[in-house]
Scaffold this motif. Structure first.
Motif, PDB file in Angstrom:
ATOM      1  N   GLY A 230       0.801  -1.224   0.000  1.00  0.00           N
ATOM      2  CA  GLY A 230       0.000   0.000   0.000  1.00  0.00           C
ATOM      3  C   GLY A 230       0.832   1.270   0.000  1.00  0.00           C
ATOM      4  N   ASP A 231       2.089   1.173  -0.412  1.00  0.00           N
ATOM      5  CA  ASP A 231       3.012   2.317  -0.387  1.00  0.00           C
ATOM      6  C   ASP A 231       3.061   2.957  -1.775  1.00  0.00           C
ATOM      7  OD1 ASP A 231       5.042   4.142  -0.076  1.00  0.00           O
ATOM      8  OD2 ASP A 231       6.622   2.657   0.290  1.00  0.00           O
ATOM      9  N   GLY A 232       2.091   3.812  -2.082  1.00  0.00           N
ATOM     10  CA  GLY A 232       2.029   4.420  -3.401  1.00  0.00           C
ATOM     11  C   GLY A 232       3.243   5.239  -3.749  1.00  0.00           C
ATOM     12  N   ALA A 233       3.742   6.035  -2.800  1.00  0.00           N
ATOM     13  CA  ALA A 233       4.912   6.868  -3.062  1.00  0.00           C
ATOM     14  C   ALA A 233       6.140   6.010  -3.349  1.00  0.00           C
ATOM     15  CB  ALA A 233       5.174   7.789  -1.875  1.00  0.00           C
ATOM     16  N   GLY A 234       6.299   4.903  -2.627  1.00  0.00           N
ATOM     17  CA  GLY A 234       7.423   4.005  -2.874  1.00  0.00           C
ATOM     18  C   GLY A 234       7.356   3.380  -4.253  1.00  0.00           C
ATOM     19  N   VAL A 235       6.148   3.011  -4.680  1.00  0.00           N
ATOM     20  CA  VAL A 235       5.964   2.455  -6.025  1.00  0.00           C
ATOM     21  C   VAL A 235       6.417   3.463  -7.078  1.00  0.00           C
ATOM     22  CG1 VAL A 235       4.279   1.604  -7.697  1.00  0.00           C
ATOM     23  CG2 VAL A 235       4.046   0.993  -5.279  1.00  0.00           C
ATOM     24  N   VAL A 236       5.965   4.697  -6.932  1.00  0.00           N
ATOM     25  CA  VAL A 236       6.299   5.738  -7.902  1.00  0.00           C
ATOM     26  C   VAL A 236       7.809   5.980  -7.931  1.00  0.00           C
ATOM     27  CG1 VAL A 236       6.021   8.195  -8.458  1.00  0.00           C
ATOM     28  CG2 VAL A 236       4.034   6.839  -7.772  1.00  0.00           C
ATOM     29  N   ASP A 237       8.453   6.040  -6.772  1.00  0.00           N
ATOM     30  CA  ASP A 237       9.902   6.255  -6.708  1.00  0.00           C
ATOM     31  C   ASP A 237      10.655   5.201  -7.524  1.00  0.00           C
ATOM     32  OD1 ASP A 237       9.627   8.453  -5.046  1.00  0.00           O
ATOM     33  OD2 ASP A 237       9.992   7.322  -3.201  1.00  0.00           O
ATOM     34  N   LEU A 238      10.325   3.938  -7.296  1.00  0.00           N
ATOM     35  CA  LEU A 238      11.037   2.846  -7.955  1.00  0.00           C
ATOM     36  C   LEU A 238      10.793   2.842  -9.460  1.00  0.00           C
ATOM     37  CD1 LEU A 238      10.372   0.163  -5.230  1.00  0.00           C
ATOM     38  CD2 LEU A 238      12.647   0.809  -6.031  1.00  0.00           C
ATOM     39  N   CYS A 239       9.546   3.091  -9.865  1.00  0.00           N
ATOM     40  CA  CYS A 239       9.227   3.072 -11.296  1.00  0.00           C
ATOM     41  C   CYS A 239       9.860   4.262 -12.015  1.00  0.00           C
ATOM     42  CB  CYS A 239       7.718   3.051 -11.492  1.00  0.00           C
ATOM     43  SG  CYS A 239       6.950   1.514 -10.937  1.00  0.00           S
ATOM     44  N   ARG A 253       9.999  -0.415 -20.033  1.00  0.00           N
ATOM     45  CA  ARG A 253       9.264   0.850 -19.906  1.00  0.00           C
ATOM     46  C   ARG A 253       7.773   0.585 -19.741  1.00  0.00           C
ATOM     47  NH1 ARG A 253      12.905   4.623 -20.536  1.00  0.00           N
ATOM     48  NH2 ARG A 253      11.372   6.296 -20.429  1.00  0.00           N
ATOM     49  N   VAL A 254       7.243  -0.376 -20.487  1.00  0.00           N
ATOM     50  CA  VAL A 254       5.825  -0.738 -20.338  1.00  0.00           C
ATOM     51  C   VAL A 254       5.555  -1.248 -18.929  1.00  0.00           C
ATOM     52  CG1 VAL A 254       4.057  -2.411 -21.059  1.00  0.00           C
ATOM     53  CG2 VAL A 254       5.406  -1.193 -22.785  1.00  0.00           C
ATOM     54  N   MET A 255       6.427  -2.138 -18.443  1.00  0.00           N
ATOM     55  CA  MET A 255       6.251  -2.685 -17.098  1.00  0.00           C
ATOM     56  C   MET A 255       6.308  -1.586 -16.042  1.00  0.00           C
ATOM     57  SD  MET A 255       8.589  -6.131 -17.303  1.00  0.00           S
ATOM     58  CE  MET A 255       8.243  -6.540 -15.605  1.00  0.00           C
ATOM     59  N   ALA A 256       7.267  -0.664 -16.195  1.00  0.00           N
ATOM     60  CA  ALA A 256       7.418   0.405 -15.206  1.00  0.00           C
ATOM     61  C   ALA A 256       6.231   1.357 -15.236  1.00  0.00           C
ATOM     62  CB  ALA A 256       8.717   1.162 -15.444  1.00  0.00           C
ATOM     63  N   MET A 257       5.727   1.684 -16.434  1.00  0.00           N
ATOM     64  CA  MET A 257       4.588   2.604 -16.525  1.00  0.00           C
ATOM     65  C   MET A 257       3.329   2.012 -15.909  1.00  0.00           C
ATOM     66  SD  MET A 257       4.859   4.458 -20.242  1.00  0.00           S
ATOM     67  CE  MET A 257       6.404   4.158 -21.071  1.00  0.00           C
ATOM     68  N   GLN A 258       3.058   0.735 -16.212  1.00  0.00           N
ATOM     69  CA  GLN A 258       1.834   0.148 -15.653  1.00  0.00           C
ATOM     70  C   GLN A 258       1.945   0.008 -14.141  1.00  0.00           C
ATOM     71  OE1 GLN A 258       1.332  -3.027 -14.210  1.00  0.00           O
ATOM     72  NE2 GLN A 258       3.447  -3.726 -14.457  1.00  0.00           N
ATOM     73  N   GLN A 259       3.170  -0.307 -13.640  1.00  0.00           N
ATOM     74  CA  GLN A 259       3.300  -0.428 -12.189  1.00  0.00           C
ATOM     75  C   GLN A 259       3.213   0.939 -11.520  1.00  0.00           C
ATOM     76  OE1 GLN A 259       3.471  -3.663 -11.086  1.00  0.00           O
ATOM     77  NE2 GLN A 259       2.861  -2.732  -9.142  1.00  0.00           N
ATOM     78  N   GLN A 260       3.734   1.959 -12.171  1.00  0.00           N
ATOM     79  CA  GLN A 260       3.604   3.313 -11.630  1.00  0.00           C
ATOM     80  C   GLN A 260       2.137   3.729 -11.585  1.00  0.00           C
ATOM     81  OE1 GLN A 260       6.194   6.221 -13.420  1.00  0.00           O
ATOM     82  NE2 GLN A 260       5.170   7.942 -12.433  1.00  0.00           N
ATOM     83  N   ALA A 261       1.346   3.235 -12.541  1.00  0.00           N
ATOM     84  CA  ALA A 261      -0.089   3.517 -12.510  1.00  0.00           C
ATOM     85  C   ALA A 261      -0.723   2.948 -11.239  1.00  0.00           C
ATOM     86  CB  ALA A 261      -0.771   2.945 -13.750  1.00  0.00           C
ATOM     87  N   HIS A 262      -0.263   1.775 -10.804  1.00  0.00           N
ATOM     88  CA  HIS A 262      -0.763   1.222  -9.541  1.00  0.00           C
ATOM     89  C   HIS A 262      -0.396   2.137  -8.378  1.00  0.00           C
ATOM     90  CE1 HIS A 262      -2.327  -2.632 -10.918  1.00  0.00           C
ATOM     91  NE2 HIS A 262      -1.297  -2.698 -11.747  1.00  0.00           N
ATOM     92  N   GLY A 263       0.829   2.663  -8.407  1.00  0.00           N
ATOM     93  CA  GLY A 263       1.211   3.619  -7.369  1.00  0.00           C
ATOM     94  C   GLY A 263       0.326   4.842  -7.381  1.00  0.00           C
ATOM     95  N   ALA A 264      -0.008   5.342  -8.579  1.00  0.00           N
ATOM     96  CA  ALA A 264      -0.880   6.504  -8.690  1.00  0.00           C
ATOM     97  C   ALA A 264      -2.281   6.203  -8.157  1.00  0.00           C
ATOM     98  CB  ALA A 264      -0.961   6.958 -10.152  1.00  0.00           C
ATOM     99  N   SER A 265      -2.759   4.975  -8.384  1.00  0.00           N
ATOM    100  CA  SER A 265      -4.085   4.629  -7.862  1.00  0.00           C
ATOM    101  C   SER A 265      -4.085   4.598  -6.342  1.00  0.00           C
ATOM    102  CB  SER A 265      -4.553   3.282  -8.432  1.00  0.00           C
ATOM    103  OG  SER A 265      -3.831   2.195  -7.876  1.00  0.00           O
ATOM    104  N   LEU A 266      -2.976   4.161  -5.749  1.00  0.00           N
ATOM    105  CA  LEU A 266      -2.868   4.193  -4.291  1.00  0.00           C
ATOM    106  C   LEU A 266      -2.847   5.620  -3.761  1.00  0.00           C
ATOM    107  CD1 LEU A 266      -0.247   1.339  -3.845  1.00  0.00           C
ATOM    108  CD2 LEU A 266      -2.565   1.325  -2.904  1.00  0.00           C
ATOM    109  N   LEU A 267      -2.416   6.553  -4.614  1.00  0.00           N
ATOM    110  CA  LEU A 267      -2.399   7.969  -4.251  1.00  0.00           C
ATOM    111  C   LEU A 267      -3.655   8.699  -4.726  1.00  0.00           C
ATOM    112  CD1 LEU A 267       1.358   8.654  -5.123  1.00  0.00           C
ATOM    113  CD2 LEU A 267       0.362   8.328  -2.844  1.00  0.00           C
ATOM    114  N   HIS A 268      -4.653   7.939  -5.199  1.00  0.00           N
ATOM    115  CA  HIS A 268      -5.968   8.474  -5.584  1.00  0.00           C
ATOM    116  C   HIS A 268      -5.870   9.453  -6.751  1.00  0.00           C
ATOM    117  CE1 HIS A 268      -7.095   6.642  -1.786  1.00  0.00           C
ATOM    118  NE2 HIS A 268      -6.251   7.430  -1.151  1.00  0.00           N
TER     119      HIS A 268
END
Length: 413
Positions: A230-239, A253-268
């Motif tokens: 549930g660490d959205g900011a951590g997800v974004v940092d890594l991606c 790049r595709v993998m990183a973008m989609q995973q960063q999207a999960h981080g963004a969803s955790l950050l609403h």
């Protein structure tokens, strides 16, 4: 505002007829469980818990409630705080009796080992087995494969110590791929501590191999664990770190973008979710490398819409998520049983969020059978999320239908 009927029902089921009796019973239980004579609970606190604003108990009290009543606070009507993660050593979805030694043994073999000749053909041998392991993971789930992959990684590590030149670098690259898969298996089994350990091993070997693609892949794998935490900011940092390197192939790049999207969803942040998924979609046709790992974006039908639907569900967009899941599940083959079960569970939750409880229960019946068969912790977590989404109907016939549908999962946990 309604009172907390879920806790009241659990109290009565436990035989505690009043708030006073419940407070006394839970206090005694807690003192035994925690071996702490100072653990106390007042009747006044219990009455507040059964009121319209129950708040949230301490982590210690949450453990006592779970041990005494068999349910976590979020299933007992408490107001779940942001970032609450069930304690892993009590969660039903963890790998049972996993010790630190068992988790790390394959990766922490002391050396040096006896020197031996290492044929370059062994690199291709280990690479050729990866695709079979990926397919087996989709069909079997994590538990049966963890014991197979660990010894294979250990052999790769042993050979790497004797190999030289390009053979050694090839073994390092394939070793990183095996470590990443072991990390994923532990993550799917619900053991995030073990998953984080193996993600760390993946990063170490990727750095030793000096392979920018593997380094980016390792960072995305670590971001997956951060997503489950549930660490959205951590997800974004890594991606963002993975995307900073312009040398990485489009797949990374595709993998990183989609995973960063999960981080963004955790950050609403829905806008960023859609932007990242759309960017990844435009890049997907350019994925044409021959790397043997990280090929879910090519192998998984509707890969990016799966990510969008998951993010929408996390954002509470029930109707939109439900529509997307209907489209995704039309193209996901029945042979991808574990993944299909996870998607169906998310679809059921989206239906409940969209106030379609009957549809949610209908979907959940099929998910329960898959969850029992694969023992996937991810799937059981998704079903727990569904139960919370169905809480408004818990005393209605459809709520009882859900409890009946999920009984095999609960009894087998």
């Amino acid at each position: 505002m309604s009172r907390n009927d879920a806790l009241r029902a659990a109290r009565l089921k436990a035989g505690w007829r009043s708030a006073e009796a419940a407070a006394e019973g839970l206090q005694a239980h807690g003192q035994r469980l925690l071996d702490d004579a100072h653990f106390t609970l007042s009747a006044r606190t219990w009455r507040r818990w059964e009121g319209p604003r129950p708040g949230w108990p301490s982590d210690e009290t949450a453990l006592v409630l779970h041990d005494a009543l068999g349910r976590w606070p979020e299933d007992l009507g408490f107001t779940t705080p942001p970032g609450w993660i069930r304690p892993e050593h009590h969660e039903e979805t963890t790998v049972q009796n996993t010790s630190f030694l068992a988790v790390t043994a394959a990766a922490l073999v002391p050396g040096p080992t006896a020197t031996q000749h290492v044929d370059p053909g062994l690199v291709d041998y280990f690479q050729s087995q990866l695709e079979g392991h990926y397919r087996a993971d989709m069909l079997l789930g994590p538990h049966d494969l963890i014991g197979t992959l660990g010894p294979q990684y250990q052999l790769i590590d042993k050979l790497t110590r004797s190999a030289t030149g390009e053979t050694r670098r090839g073994l390092l690259r394939v070793g990183a791929a095996y470590a990443a898969l072991v990390g994923w298996l532990y993550q799917d089994a619900g053991d995030l501590s073990a998953a984080a350990f193996w993600r760390g091993i993946t990063q170490e070997i990727a750095l030793r191999a000096r392979d920018p693609h593997l380094i980016g892949y390792a960072m995305v794998n670590s971001a997956q664990v951060r997503t489950d935490l549930g660490d959205g900011a951590g997800v974004v940092d890594l991606c963002e770190a993975a995307l900073d390197d312009d040398r990485v192939v489009p797949k990374i790049r595709v993998m990183a973008m989609q995973q960063q999207a999960h981080g963004a969803s955790l950050l609403h942040d829905r806008g960023t979710v859609d932007r990242l998924i759309d960017e990844a979609d435009r890049l997907l046709p350019r994925v044409n490398d021959d790397l043997p790992w990280g090929n879910a974006c090519r192998r998984t039908p509707g890969y990016l819409e799966v990510q969008r639907a998951t993010c929408y569900g996390r954002l509470g967009l029930g109707a939109e998520a439900s529509d997307l899941w209907s489209q995704v599940l039309d193209v996901v083959p029945a042979t991808a049983r574990r993944d299909r079960g996870v998607y169906m569970a998310r679809h059921a939750t989206a239906a409940a969020t969209a106030r379609q409880p009957e549809q949610a229960v209908e979907i959940a019946r099929d998910v329960a059978a898959i969850a029992v068969e694969t023992r996937s912790a991810r799937m059981r977590r998704e079903l727990a999320t569904l139960e919370r989404a169905m809480r408004p109907w818990q005393d209605a016939p459809v709520g009882r239908d859900l409890a009946e549908a999920l009984a095999p999962v609960t009894e087998g946990s």
